[in-house]
Design an enzyme around this catalytic site. Structure first.
Site, PDB file in Angstrom:
ATOM      1  CG  ASN A  73      -2.369  -7.549   9.270  1.00  0.00           C
ATOM      2  OD1 ASN A  73      -1.215  -7.919   9.038  1.00  0.00           O
ATOM      3  ND2 ASN A  73      -3.402  -7.907   8.523  1.00  0.00           N
ATOM      4  CE  LYS A  76      -3.720  -5.307   5.898  1.00  0.00           C
ATOM      5  NZ  LYS A  76      -4.808  -4.776   5.082  1.00  0.00           N
ATOM      6  CG  HIS A 134      -6.536 -10.372   6.327  1.00  0.00           C
ATOM      7  ND1 HIS A 134      -6.712  -9.779   5.091  1.00  0.00           N
ATOM      8  CD2 HIS A 134      -6.467  -9.364   7.239  1.00  0.00           C
ATOM      9  CE1 HIS A 134      -6.734  -8.460   5.264  1.00  0.00           C
ATOM     10  NE2 HIS A 134      -6.600  -8.182   6.552  1.00  0.00           N
ATOM     11  CD  GLU A 186      -4.961  -7.497   2.686  1.00  0.00           C
ATOM     12  OE1 GLU A 186      -3.902  -7.822   3.256  1.00  0.00           O
ATOM     13  OE2 GLU A 186      -5.501  -6.382   2.828  1.00  0.00           O
ATOM     14  CD  GLU A 246      -9.537  -7.037   9.138  1.00  0.00           C
ATOM     15  OE1 GLU A 246      -8.913  -6.166   9.734  1.00  0.00           O
ATOM     16  OE2 GLU A 246      -9.018  -7.798   8.303  1.00  0.00           O
ATOM     17  N   GLY A 262      -8.112  -0.676   3.595  1.00  0.00           N
ATOM     18  CA  GLY A 262      -7.138   0.081   2.815  1.00  0.00           C
ATOM     19  C   GLY A 262      -7.766   1.085   1.858  1.00  0.00           C
ATOM     20  CB  SER A 273     -10.465   2.698   6.558  1.00  0.00           C
ATOM     21  OG  SER A 273     -10.036   2.280   5.270  1.00  0.00           O
TER      22      SER A 273
END
Ligand code: 13P
Length: 252
Positions: free
Chosen positions: A8, A10, A94, A96, A166, A172, A212
């Site tokens: 991904n 992003k 996701h 985010e 996730e 991240g 990660s």
């Protein structure tokens, strides 16, 4: 059941950088025996990438799609448009998107339904914040996120769904869930799929880990019995690390 290693990107990489990365990935890919490789670049590159890399064993995914079908929805792109551009997969839910773009449970469910209706394969994300994990409500939340997103999906259509666990606290941050934490949640998700659908759906749905994930921890995570690969952010932005993750999946 084949593993999946999905990158991904992003909101990273300009067009020329994206082409460089795709060139390096496609050139470096080994013959795949047990892994499907998926790349999710920024949406503006999808149609060109689909034409340019057609001959390669890399599937293309969008990072999201509209919750609506075609019509007067300025700026939106529909699941059908993605499918008609050669895209085969779409990431939905996701964290985010849920957190920064206000995607509610209802919006995630509509997007899943649009994607399934357009014959896209869905990479459906779920994950809890640190706060939720510390208050020990993570199983309840993951169950709720998935049950709601899959409310309109029947057992036959579950063949078009892959789940990605996730944990938000691992995305991240450099902090990875331990292999035991990942396995524990993946096992729980599989059990829930058995309760909501049937044993076959439970045993055949791929459940990816994301957060990660990198070459140094992939072998241990991919080696867990209920982990079927990974959804990769940062480590997907370099061909060498992404290809190492593909190799870890092949070796798992
Ligand atoms: P990182 O691998 O950068 O933690 O991102 C994971 C992710 O969000 C993939 O969708």
């Amino acid at each position: 059941m084949r593993n999946i290693v999905a990158g991904n990107w992003k909101s990273n990489k300009l067009m020329n950088e994206g082409i460089e990365l795709m060139d390096a990935i496609t050139k470096g890919l080994p013959t795949l025996h047990k892994t499907e490789v998926i790349v999710a670049p920024p949406a503006p590159y999808l149609a060109q990438f689909s034409a340019q890399y057609k001959a390669h064993a890399v599937h293309l995914s969008a990072q999201q799609c509209s919750e609506h079908g075609h019509g007067a929805h300025t700026g939106e792109y529909t699941a059908e448009m993605l499918h008609s551009s050669g895209v085969t997969h779409v990431i939905i839910g996701h964290s985010e998107r849920r957190d920064r773009f206000g995607e509610s449970f209802e919006v995630v469910r509509s997007k899943v339904n649009q994607a399934i209706g357009a014959s896209l394969h869905v990479l459906l994300c779920c994950g809890e914040s640190l706060e939720v994990r510390e208050s020990e409500e993570h199983f309840e939340l993951i169950s709720k996120q998935l049950k709601d997103a899959l409310a309109d999906v029947d057992s036959a259509k579950m063949a078009n769904i892959t789940i990605a666990y996730e944990p938000v606290w691992a995305i991240g941050t450099g902090v990875t869930a331990s292999a035991d934490q990942a396995q524990e949640m993946h096992r729980f998700i599989r059990e829930q799929l058995g309760n909501w659908f049937n044993p076959q759906v439970a045993s055949t749905t791929r459940i990816l880990y994301g957060g990660s994930c990198k070459p140094s921890n992939a072998a241990e995570i991919f080696g867990q019995p209920d982990v079927n690969g990974g959804l990769i952010g940062g480590a997907a932005l370099e061909a060498s690390s992404f290809l190492s993750l593909v190799a870890a999946s092949e070796a798992s």
